[in-house]
Design a protein around this motif. Structure first.
Motif, short mmCIF file in Angstrom:
data_model
loop_
_atom_site.label_atom_id
_atom_site.label_comp_id
_atom_site.label_asym_id
_atom_site.label_seq_id
_atom_site.Cartn_x
_atom_site.Cartn_y
_atom_site.Cartn_z
N PRO A 253 28.18 1.18 27.73
CA PRO A 253 28.16 0.80 26.09
C PRO A 253 28.67 -0.52 26.29
CG PRO A 253 29.02 2.68 26.35
CD PRO A 253 29.22 2.92 27.66
N PHE A 254 29.39 -1.34 26.75
CA PHE A 254 30.84 -2.25 26.64
C PHE A 254 29.36 -3.47 27.10
CE2 PHE A 254 33.85 0.46 28.02
CZ PHE A 254 35.26 0.31 26.81
N ALA A 255 28.49 -3.36 27.70
CA ALA A 255 27.80 -4.35 28.51
C ALA A 255 26.94 -4.56 27.49
CB ALA A 255 26.89 -4.49 29.76
N ALA A 256 26.11 -3.36 26.92
CA ALA A 256 25.90 -3.06 25.75
C ALA A 256 25.78 -3.99 24.36
CB ALA A 256 25.01 -2.01 25.75
N ILE A 257 27.33 -3.95 24.32
CA ILE A 257 27.52 -4.30 22.91
C ILE A 257 27.73 -5.66 22.89
CG2 ILE A 257 29.50 -3.92 21.44
CD1 ILE A 257 28.21 -1.44 21.19
N ALA A 258 28.55 -6.13 24.72
CA ALA A 258 28.60 -7.45 24.15
C ALA A 258 26.93 -8.39 24.43
CB ALA A 258 28.38 -8.01 25.77
N ALA A 259 25.60 -7.51 24.70
CA ALA A 259 24.83 -8.57 24.14
C ALA A 259 23.38 -8.19 22.60
CB ALA A 259 23.61 -7.10 25.63
N GLY A 260 24.28 -7.44 22.05
CA GLY A 260 24.51 -7.31 20.52
C GLY A 260 24.83 -8.48 20.31
N VAL A 261 26.26 -8.78 20.48
CA VAL A 261 27.16 -9.70 20.74
C VAL A 261 26.76 -10.53 20.19
CG1 VAL A 261 29.26 -10.98 20.63
CG2 VAL A 261 29.72 -8.49 20.35
N ALA A 262 26.46 -11.52 21.61
CA ALA A 262 25.04 -12.57 21.61
C ALA A 262 23.78 -12.51 20.80
CB ALA A 262 24.78 -12.31 23.02
#
Ligand code: ACO
Length: 437
Positions: A253-262
């Motif tokens: 989830p942290f990797a996926a949310i980081a993609a959302g932030v980007a």
């Protein structure tokens, strides 16, 4: 998804046999035509860049009617949530599907506040960034790095770990954004204080220093809480779809949310609030209110790429209901802080009035979106412009994680793998160097 007795029939002018496609009904909103077997049946793909007519999933979280200007979180109108709920209640609703009762709210708030601190070593990771790095660059890194700091909650197949990750993300985002700000400002980090509300704690971590007592202004606290509520979720927008696509591979989830932030960082999406304030500064520098006419001419000129930032929306073609609420808050904050006569805010209000009366904007159904006003509010509160989009990311985190969890528990979910219409060179052979050119 309820199958409809209606079917869609697709026929072809080249004599190929027509195909019948199932139609599904949602609880409200447009029906969808199921094209999943189309390629197997016809050898053809559909073509819809920008997803103008494509539902990428089924979801029970947020509903938008762009023509009516309606936004519902789990069925509740945003106008009621903004008035009767605070942000943490909204988070509970978005995550778990129902509004909390008093005991559930107290337990959820306690869970969130117990997770507000970040791993002490995160500050050393943060130190690796340049001090003047853009907060969204820093935040993308920090959120992604959470998978390294909290490896005990990255198994997406374990519902308990997914829930812990959701709580950690909601609880720690304000701490991370405030740390990014303090690092940039060269001030000591302020540890969270759990007796404060979510918004007040964030304000204290941003604006307090160890030298002075900090008393949050209740008007600003309410305004910030409202910004968070209005940005909490917005169905399948670009960053949420990014999170879903990223997480569909089974990543954490942290990797996926980081993609959302980007994704959110872009000026056509969450970056609009920052771009809007930069635009106002530019108009101000070119003469302020007197130069609005010239600026609007540039916006209307087909040969220029200038857009009126904070105006327009892919889905809302009547008005953005969040903008209406944010406009109210904007005036409340400007009144409370005595800023109505500030030249930049006067300029924003004049620009809003002129654009709303201009045929170009009326014909194209371009209205101020939430970011037009949220930028002005944040500027009035004293939040640096470069931090606006990070605040949007903070607020949207609950939506991203709720959508990710919903996808992972959907039996219809598959890894996202769009197809393409190939327009490049067909197969050809590599020539020896001497024969090229
Ligand atoms: N200023 C001037 N003209 C605009 C604007 C604008 N802000 N937005 C759209 N238009 C015009 C386009 O030029 C186009 O005109 P045309 O029909 O004569 O060619 C027409 O309106 C339709 O525009 P599209 O780009 O096709 O609309 P789309 O739905 O793809 O884009 C978007 C929506 C990206 C939000 C767009 O309106 C925009 O760029 N707005 C400014 C950025 C912004 O505020 N983004 C925040 C969105 S809200 C959020 O993320 C929370």
């Amino acid at each position: 998804m309820t199958p409809s007795s209606d079917k869609a029939t697709l026929s072809f002018s080249d004599g190929a046999p027509s195909v019948e496609l199932p139609i599904y009904k949602g609880s409200v909103g447009p029906d969808v035509i199921d094209i999943r077997k189309l390629y197997a049946q016809t050898g053809k793909f559909t073509y819809d860049p920008g997803f103008l007519s494509t539902a990428s999933c089924n979801s029970a979280i947020t509903y938008i009617d762009g023509d009516k200007g309606e936004l519902l979180y789990r069925g509740y109108p945003i106008e009621q949530i903004a008035v009767h709920c605070d942000y943490l209640e909204t988070c509970y609703l978005i995550l778990y599907g129902e509004l909390p009762d008093a005991a559930q709210k107290a337990a959820f708030t306690a869970r969130i506040t117990q997770h507000t601190m970040v791993h002490e070593q995160m500050q050393f990771f943060l130190r690796g960034f340049r001090r003047d790095a853009h907060p969204m660059a820093v935040l993308t890194g920090l959120v992604g790095a959470m998978s390294a700091f909290y490896p005990d909650s990255i198994n997406v197949n374990d519902p308990h770990q997914r829930d812990i990750s959701a709580i950690r993300l909601i609880a720690k985002m304000p701490t991370l954004v405030a740390m990014a700000y303090k690092y940039n400002a060269g001030q000591p980090y302020m540890y969270p204080q759990n007796k404060l509300s979510y918004a007040a704690n964030y304000m204290r971590m941003m604006f307090a220093t160890p030298c002075d007592d900090y008393v949050p202004n209740p008007v600003i606290e309410r305004a910030l809480d409202r910004i968070f509520i209005l940005h909490a979720d917005h169905e399948q927008n670009a960053s949420t779809s990014t999170v879903r696509l990223c997480a569909s591979s089974g990543t954490n989830p942290f990797a996926a949310i980081a993609a959302g932030v980007a994704c959110l960082w872009g000026p056509a999406h969450g970056g609009a609030n920052e771009a809007c304030l930069n635009m106002l500064d530019e108009i101000q520098a070119q003469g302020g209110v007197a130069s609005i006419g010239k600026f609007i001419e540039q916006v209307k000129d087909k040969n220029s790429s200038v857009r009126l930032m904070g105006f327009g929306h892919r889905v809302y073609k009547n008005y953005d209901p969040r903008a209406k609420l944010m406009r109210e808050t904007c005036h409340e904050v400007l009144d409370a802080l005595g800023l109505h006569d500030d030249p930049l805010f006067k300029l924003a209000m004049t620009l809003e009035k002129i654009a709303l009366e201009d045929d170009y904007f009326i014909q194209r159904k371009l209205y101020p979106n939430v970011d037009f006003y949220s930028g002005i509010v944040q500027k009035a509160i004293g939040i640096p412009v470069s931090l606006f989009t990070a605040n949007f990311a903070l607020a949207r985190t609950v939506g991203w994680i709720a959508q990710l969890n919903e996808m992972l528990t959907d039996p219809e979910y598959k890894i996202g793998r769009p197809r393409q219409l190939f327009t490049g060179a067909a197969r050809r052979d590599v020539k020896p160097m001497a024969q090229r050119g």
